[in-house]
Design an enzyme around this catalytic site. Structure first.
Site, mmCIF file in Angstrom:
data_model
loop_
_atom_site.group_PDB
_atom_site.id
_atom_site.type_symbol
_atom_site.label_atom_id
_atom_site.label_comp_id
_atom_site.label_asym_id
_atom_site.label_seq_id
_atom_site.Cartn_x
_atom_site.Cartn_y
_atom_site.Cartn_z
ATOM 1 N N ARG A 1 57.989 42.905 59.698
ATOM 2 C CA ARG A 1 58.720 41.662 59.970
ATOM 3 C C ARG A 1 57.780 40.497 60.242
ATOM 4 N NH1 ARG A 1 61.530 39.723 65.114
ATOM 5 N NH2 ARG A 1 60.245 41.316 66.093
ATOM 6 N N ARG B 1 48.410 44.293 69.316
ATOM 7 C CA ARG B 1 48.195 45.082 70.520
ATOM 8 C C ARG B 1 46.697 45.278 70.714
ATOM 9 N NH1 ARG B 1 52.549 43.719 71.177
ATOM 10 N NH2 ARG B 1 54.437 44.898 71.737
ATOM 11 N N ASP C 1 44.402 37.674 71.252
ATOM 12 C CA ASP C 1 45.476 37.298 72.181
ATOM 13 C C ASP C 1 45.960 38.480 73.005
ATOM 14 O OD1 ASP C 1 47.416 35.354 73.197
ATOM 15 O OD2 ASP C 1 48.923 36.534 72.120
ATOM 16 N N GLU D 1 45.975 44.123 80.745
ATOM 17 C CA GLU D 1 46.462 42.760 80.968
ATOM 18 C C GLU D 1 47.102 42.653 82.346
ATOM 19 O OE1 GLU D 1 49.004 41.601 77.749
ATOM 20 O OE2 GLU D 1 47.465 41.964 76.230
ATOM 21 N N HIS E 1 47.524 36.385 75.925
ATOM 22 C CA HIS E 1 48.749 36.978 75.395
ATOM 23 C C HIS E 1 49.885 35.946 75.342
ATOM 24 C CE1 HIS E 1 50.966 41.059 74.816
ATOM 25 N NE2 HIS E 1 51.388 40.135 73.962
ATOM 26 N N GLY F 1 51.357 35.154 72.487
ATOM 27 C CA GLY F 1 52.081 35.348 71.235
ATOM 28 C C GLY F 1 53.572 35.116 71.322
#
Length: 317
Positions: A153, A235, A259, A264, A283, A285
């Site tokens: 996707r 990831r 990113d 995290e 992160h 995104g």
């Protein structure tokens, strides 16, 4: 009833949706930090009936679920969350629900990183702010080859945007077919090695699994062009960060835009923070206003639907 909103780093969850319907039924507590230690996490979450979680920021393991006697509902942002032990929740009669997940923010950030690297935006900005002028020579996207690892996707959206930039687009993944590539006007690559050797930019858009863990490591960096850039908005563990640092320091690749990370939030002392020619974002995104409105708006819907005995967007094992 007590409801916990986890990992709201920017303290925006309550602003992104109307929670008044939920507060009519119980008390909401918002946590802005992430707890790693299992015992401390258990103690924090022990009082709560409902957990509202943001993607994979806090893992909800089977052990944790079994240790929370009051827990009745987990709502995660997104349609799935691999960090939740859904099977254990189902076994214990705990409902797990999700939300829709807009698919525009991550591709847009991918190109922000790509353009930032190609045109050396950060260093050029620093030069301007210090009184300097041009310090480097950028690279055009038009005419360059973008290799996409994973044409699902998000990968398909990346391909469409790249074509608008007049890039040549190639793709590979373990299960990718020529038919899928032809459908999207993308060149099929028969191996990861072929894609890596050919591409000027490599971008990763695959889920983390046993098969993709460490997919890009020392051998892969050695196969890439010295002028090539890697982008990872998927990831963290898909890329071996030790190998990445080594490859950048040795000049095996020109740089990378990252990113996502193995851990995290990324620890302040992590060596990635000190590596030149890396463009790092925390992160981001899926961190956009529209996405937050969908995530938290539908989290509220899910909590209220469950309260009314008609849960929606239920996730089953």
């Amino acid at each position: 009833m007590r409801i916990a909103i986890l990992d709201d780093y920017q303290n925006l969850a309550l602003q992104a949706a109307d929670w008044s319907g939920v507060t009519a039924h119980g008390e909401i507590t918002v946590f802005n930090d992430t707890i790693i230690h299992p015992d401390a996490l258990r103690d924090r979450l022990m009082p709560f009936d409902v957990l509202c979680v943001m993607r994979e920021r806090t893992p909800i393991s089977g052990e944790l679920i079994r240790a929370l006697p009051n827990l009745k509902l987990i709502v995660t942002t997104g349609k799935r969350n691999d960090a939740i032990d859904v099977a254990t929740a189902n076994q214990l009669g705990i409902t797990v629900c999700g939300t829709e997940s807009p698919s525009t923010a991550t591709p847009e950030l991918t190109f922000a990183l790509m353009l930032g690297l190609a045109r050396n935006i950060v260093d050029e900005n620093a030069s301007m702010r210090s009184g300097g002028w041009q310090i480097g020579l950028g690279q055009d996207l038009a005419g360059s080859t973008l290799g996409i690892v994973g044409l699902g996707r998000l990968g398909a959206k990346i391909a469409k945007i790249a074509q608008a930039f007049d890039m040549r687009v190639t793709a590979w993944s373990a299960n990718l077919t020529r038919e899928r590539c032809e459908e999207l006007g993308v060149e099929y690559m028969d191996s990861k090695e072929t894609l890596l050797r050919d591409a000027d930019f490599v971008t990763i858009h695959q889920r983390l699994s046993d098969r993709t863990l460490g997919l890009i490591g020392s051998a892969e960096f050695a196969q890439m062009k010295k002028t090539a850039f890697l982008i990872n908005t998927s990831r963290g563990p898909i890329v071996d960060d030790v190998a990445l640092i080594d490859a950048v320091n040795k000049g095996e690749i020109a740089g990378a835009g990252i990113d996502v990370y193995d851990r995290e939030p990324l620890p302040p002392s992590h060596p990635l923070r000190k590596c030149d020619r890396l463009l790092l974002t925390p992160h981001l995104g899926y961190v956009t206003r529209h996405t937050w409105e969908v995530f938290y708006g539908q989290t509220v819907e899910a909590v209220l639907a469950w309260i009314n005995g008609k849960p929606i967007r239920v996730i089953s094992d």
